[in-house]
Each structure stands twice: as C-alpha cells, then as structure tokens.
Enzyme design. Structure first.
Site, PDB file in Angstrom:
ATOM      1  N   GLY A   1       0.779  -1.232   0.000  1.00 46.31           N
ATOM      2  CA  GLY A   1       0.000   0.000   0.000  1.00 46.31           C
ATOM      3  C   GLY A   1       0.805   1.273   0.000  1.00 46.31           C
ATOM      4  O   GLY A   1       0.230   2.365   0.106  1.00 46.31           O
TER       5      GLY A   1
ATOM      6  N   LYS B   1       4.085   1.334  -4.678  1.00 47.82           N
ATOM      7  CA  LYS B   1       5.125   0.802  -5.570  1.00 47.82           C
ATOM      8  C   LYS B   1       4.620   0.698  -7.006  1.00 47.82           C
ATOM      9  O   LYS B   1       5.319   1.092  -7.939  1.00 47.82           O
ATOM     10  CB  LYS B   1       5.585  -0.568  -5.057  1.00 47.82           C
TER      11      LYS B   1
ATOM     12  N   GLU C   1     -10.932   3.853  31.895  1.00 51.13           N
ATOM     13  CA  GLU C   1     -10.358   4.791  30.928  1.00 51.13           C
ATOM     14  C   GLU C   1      -9.878   6.066  31.615  1.00 51.13           C
ATOM     15  O   GLU C   1      -8.870   6.651  31.203  1.00 51.13           O
ATOM     16  CB  GLU C   1     -11.389   5.118  29.848  1.00 51.13           C
TER      17      GLU C   1
END
Length: 658
Positions: free
Chosen positions: A219, A222, A439
């Site tokens: 990704g 290339k 959290e």
C-alpha cells in the site's frame, strides 16, 4: 492507544467459487442434457417398436382370419411390416427369410411386396457412425479451451505472455500523482531521463541500471511509482504479476518470459513492471515438487533474458516486492536488479501531500486542517490515506452534507483504526461505570507521567472489539523512543487495571485490561532482550522462540542457561510490576481528578484532550456544540435505568496506536 477488549468469536468468511469450477459444472450439465436427450430419443423409438411388434405365429393367425390389410417384407432385416384391417401398424421379426414368407400370403387377397434398398455409400455410413462422437469431442474441446485459455487463445496459449500493455490512453500517471515518497522519486528520475535521451549517458560510457527493485510494505505506492515512471517518460508500460508466469506444466513460465521480452523489444524503449516478483524469484535449490521445478525454470529464463540486454535496447525492468529477503541472490546482483529503492511508510510531510492529492476534486470544508489529519495518522500507507478520504466522503454523504468537514475525517479515522461504533451493544450500569473508571485511570496516569504523549480523546463508546479507549496524539513522527517514554507508556497502560483495583476492589477486577497487559509485556520484553535497557541483563540481545525459550539474538546459538532465562523473566516482571505500582501511586494521589474525569465520561461518553484539561484545571463542565454545559449531549442519549441498554454516541476525534 489504550483500550478495553471484549473477547468475541470471529465470524468465518465465505469463499468465492473458482471460475474454472463454475465452467466445469456448466459444461457438465450441457453434456449431460445432450446425452439424456439422445437416450430419451432412442428409448422412445424402441418403445414404439415394441408396442407394434407381434410374433410370427400371431401374424399367421391374423392372416388366416383376414385381419391383415397389407404387408412389406424386408429381406435384409428379416422383418415383415404392414397395416392391419383396423388401421394399426404391425411389425414381425421372422429372422432369415425363407419360403414360408411367400407361402404365408399366397392364396389370400392380402397385397404384399419386398423392400427394395439401394446400397448405401460407405461415406454416409461412416458419417452417421462418427457424428455423435465428433459432436461430444467438440463440446469437450470447447470446454477445455474456455477453462485454460481464459478468452486469450485457449488451450494452445499456455506459452503466451499475460503481460498487459498500458499506453498514454490507459489513465496515464506522472510523478505529480505520487506523493510522500520523494526519495524514491529522485532515484527513479534517472530512469526517466535515460528513457527520454539514452545518448546522454551512453556517450560518456555510463550504463543505466538494467532493473530497479521497489521494496516496501503493502500500500505504499510501488505500482503507482512504476506507472508514473512510464508516464513521465512517455513510453509503453508492460505490467504482469509474478504469479502469472507459473503454471502446472513445466516450461510454460519460461516460454511466457521469452515472449514477453520479445514483445518488449518491439516496443523499446519501454518499461516492464513485475509485481510481487517474490512469487517467481524465490531462492533456488529448495523443494522437489513439480511446481517448484517450473518456478526455477521460469526464474532461470528471467535471469538469462536480463543478462541478454544490450546497452541500447532501452528496456527497463521495474519489480516490486515486500519480501526482499526471500529473493534469489542471482536476481539482485549487478547487471540485473542493480538498485533496491525503498518505498517506506510516508512521514508527516508525506502524509500531508498524499492527503492533498486524494482530496483534490472533492468538496472539502473550510474547517479541515490537512496538517492535523496527517499528524493523527502515523503509520498509514498511501492506500490507507486514500481509504480514509473515501470513508470521510461516504460519511458526509450519509449525513446529507454538501462538503466533507473535519468531523467526517476524524470519524473516518476512528472507523479505519478501530471499526464502526457498536451502538447496539448492551451494557449494564456496572459495566459502564467500570469502563469509565478504567479509561479515566489511563488518562490521569498519562497526564502525570514525564515523557507521555498528549491526550487526544477519551471515550467509553464501544468501537470494534474495544469497550472504551484513551487515545494519544504525537506531535511528530517518532523514529526512536527513550527509556523515559517507554516507562511512561507502561505506566499509562497499567492505569486502567490499577483504577479497577482501587475503585471496585481486588475481587472485582475484570478481564478488560487484557490488551493493556499484553502491550506492557511486549514493551518490557523488548527492553530486556532487544534494547539493552536492563541493568541486570546488560546490552545483550536475546531472541524469544515459539517454544518459550530464549536463545542468543545473533547467530544460531543454543538455548541459554536456566539461570539466565530466570533472570530475564525476573527483569520483565520487575518492569511490569514497577509500572503497576507507579500507576497506583498516581491514582491515589490524584484521586479527586480521577473520579471527576470518570463521572464526566459517564455523563458525556466522549471528551477531547482540551476538554479534559479544562475540566481538571478549572473545574468547569465541557461546552457542547449546542452550547450546553451540563447534562447528556444530544447526540448521545443513553437511558439511566439499571437494565441492560445500548450505548450510543458520536466520537469527535481519533488518535494513533501506541
């Protein structure tokens, strides 16, 4: 990214049927129907013949009783056929003809005669005999032609090249369409200049590299780079995959290589691009199967063709792979793939340019900050960023907006990294409270640790497999990390587990910290065995094997001694224990802030980094887009009953994985 995990079974994926299998089934059905029709026709003829057939003695009785109207004697077949007085047909097998046949009808008024036959031609008999065989053989030939040829010449096209020729009319790409890989583009500009004016190099005795190998993760662009080289040079561009060379028959791949290079020489100067070359270019001499032999012959032919290039042929080979370590050494030597060009993940400047390329032509809102989006997407490839922009456009369309705003980009980033919001997930008040304090523990520890990253968002909205998360947004791309930063990451990760212990008690701790513990263990193990950050072990590299033992990291040395393994495990445990104790100390010291943040998360579900800082510093409730400062936000109406209920809400931002 710190998140709470909920273990869920993975759903299986249905596999698509192979096209050749479908063709086989279709043609099998056609042939079966044809044979069934022939059999039905024959059985119908035989059935009607048996219905009209009577014995010779029965025929004699009917002749004597006057029931026979006419008769026809077939000498060759030994049959008598005719019509009865009631109009029905009859058929009698009399075997070899004898005088009884004439005597049967003599002295009666029944008209009879003999069948007159002309001698059939040998050619006609031959055609009648072999016509069904030819028909079936033709159907089978057509069937195999469609299976093997794929519409490109049938069974006789095994050795034909499958390379596709792309010209300027086929969506021409240039270097302007490629962003984020500036170093790779600079290396390939030399190839473009050679294709445009080869004499500029040859008159000085220089030899242009025969091939260039693009190496990088999936990704990163290339294939797009190779097409841009052809577009800049304005030359034909042949593209083929490495797997297209290999067939089940030995020698087919080599034949395709020869034909591909023969066609390329006719179009020179040109570029041949081989994608996923590791499918055919792996190390030789390993394996004994027929498929392996075919791959080796194909690779040998490819090596020979690349050696046969002359300096003025004007053919450049560009190949791409993400596994350069498995390629044969002969393929990488000078004279073949002379250069290996790295195509890595883009940095923050590269991501910004890639986003600008993909945003071009789209209605982007004035509030969109491309630099901010690029900052929050470290580790994204060019394909990931293209997908991010597309997801933002889809979200904007679903929300009936005329432009793509910053909120769509942030929500799209959430979806790409963590999955869609799970609004239908039912959680009890106790589970929701546990998530909020968990959290909040991550966030408070992170805010009070030197070397920690800035907090971007805290949320208790389930997304993907996570029940909640605290996200951190780095100010820049980090190439390396210090001991202080790694210790801070471990303490932040253990903040959720420490919060559960302090608020709910030792016996009420849940499995929600499983991903946090895994992350901390991975960091501690790398610090001890790879990065040399343990004073007890020292700067020595050890490799952890699948069987649980450690071996020296360099060479193939035998397993280490039990004492050393015990010391390694002790150091790993020490790092994790210290991180846990640090998180407990911070939460005890900052208990007021921790509880305040947890209660705010229960009320608002999602808080940005700025809102968290304002809440802790000024003790003011976060301002919402509707101007309210208290109560639940309009986008996240969650019942307060103690029955299981769905959790909803809208995330406002997304960060990066730690």
């Amino acid at each position: 990214m710190l998140c709470r995990q909920k273990l869920e079974p993975r759903k299986g994926r249905s596999h698509m049927k192979n096209a050749n299998t479908r063709n086989f089934i279709v043609w099998g059905i056609v042939i079966a129907l044809l044979l069934a029709m022939i059999a039905a026709s024959n059985s119908s003829i035989e059935g009607s013949a048996k219905k009209d057939e009577i014995t010779y003695s029965q025929l004699q009785q009917r002749v004597q009783s006057g029931e026979v109207k006419s008769a026809l004697i077939d000498v060759e077949k030994g049959m008598i056929t005719g019509t009865l007085s009631n109009g029905e047909k009859y058929r009698t097998n009399i075997g070899p003809i004898n005088l009884d046949s004439d005597a049967l009808f003599e002295g009666t008024d029944i008209p009879y005669e003999y069948e007159e036959r002309s001698n059939p031609s040998m050619l006609g008999s031959l055609l009648v005999g072999i016509l069904p065989i030819l028909l079936i053989a033709g159907l089978f030939l057509l069937f195999f032609r469609n299976m093997q040829g794929g519409g490109r010449g049938g069974a006789m096209s095994f050795g034909k090249s499958k390379a596709k020729l792309l010209t300027e009319n086929n969506q021409r790409k240039t270097f302007d369409d490629v962003a984020g890989v500036e170093a790779a583009k600079e290396d390939l500009k030399e190839v473009v200049e050679f294709l445009k004016d080869p004499t500029r190099f040859t008159r000085l005795g220089a030899r242009i590299p025969t091939g260039a190998l693009l190496v990088g993760p999936p990704g990163t662009g290339k294939t797009l780079l190779a097409r841009a080289v052809a577009g800049e040079a304005g030359v034909p561009f042949y593209t083929i995959s490495g797997s297209d060379f290999v067939e089940m028959f030995v020698g087919v791949g080599a034949s395709r290589v020869r034909e591909m290079f023969a066609e390329a020489r006719k179009q020179a100067p040109c570029i041949i691009f081989i994608d996923e070359i590791d499918a055919v270019g792996r190390h030789r001499g390993v394996g004994t199967s027929g498929g392996h032999e075919e791959r080796e012959q194909t690779l040998n032919q490819l090596l020979v063709e690349m050696d046969g290039f002359e300096g003025d042929e004007g053919i450049i080979i560009i190949a791409a792979t993400n596994r350069p370590d498995v390629l044969d050494k002969a393929l990488l030597r000078p004279g073949r793939f002379d250069r290996q060009i790295e195509v890595p993940y883009p940095d923050i400047q590269g991501r910004e340019k890639i986003l600008e390329v993909h945003m071009k032509g789209k209605p982007i809102g004035a509030d969109v900050d491309v630099k901010y989006v690029a900052r929050g997407t470290p580790g994204f490839s060019g394909a990931d960023l293209m997908n991010l922009v597309n997801e933002a456009a889809l979200l904007s369309a679903r929300r009936n907006k005329l432009k793509i705003t910053q909120r769509e980009f942030e929500d799209a980033r959430d979806k790409v990294l963590m999955g869609a919001e799970r609004r239908t997930l039912s959680m009890t008040d106790e589970e929701r409270e546990n998530t909020a304090y968990h959290e909040a523990g991550h966030a408070i520890v992170g805010l009070n640790m030197e070397g920690s990253l800035p907090i971007h968002k805290a949320t208790i909205i389930p997304r993907g497999r996570a029940l909640g998360m605290v996200q951190y947004l780095p100010e820049r791309d980090q190439i390396s990390q210090s001991r202080q930063e790694m210790i801070a990451r471990m303490a932040m990760a253990m903040g959720g587990r420490a919060a559960e212990e302090l608020h709910f008690g030792y016996d009420k701790v849940t499995s929600g910290a499983s991903s946090d513990i895994e992350q901390v263990t991975r960091i501690a193990t790398a610090m001890v065995t790879e990065w040399g950050l343990s004073d007890e072990i020292g700067p020595i590299a050890y490799k952890h094997q699948d069987n649980g033992s450690f071996v020296p990291g360099i060479g193939r040395g035998s397993a280490i001694s039990p004492d050393t393994a015990k010391l390694i495990e002790s150091e790993i445990k020490r790092f994790i224990t210290e991180a846990h104790e640090t998180a407990l100390k911070i939460l005890k010291k900052k208990k007021k802030d921790w509880v305040k943040l947890a209660e705010a998360l229960l009320e608002y579900e999602t808080l940005s980094g700025d809102e968290i800082k304002a809440l802790l510093e000024d003790d003011t409730k976060p301002k919402r887009p509707d101007g309210s400062s208290g109560g639940r936000p309009a986008v996240s109406a969650v019942p307060t009953t103690k029955k299981p209920k769905p959790i909803g809400g809208t995330a406002t931002a997304k960060d990066v994985s730690l």
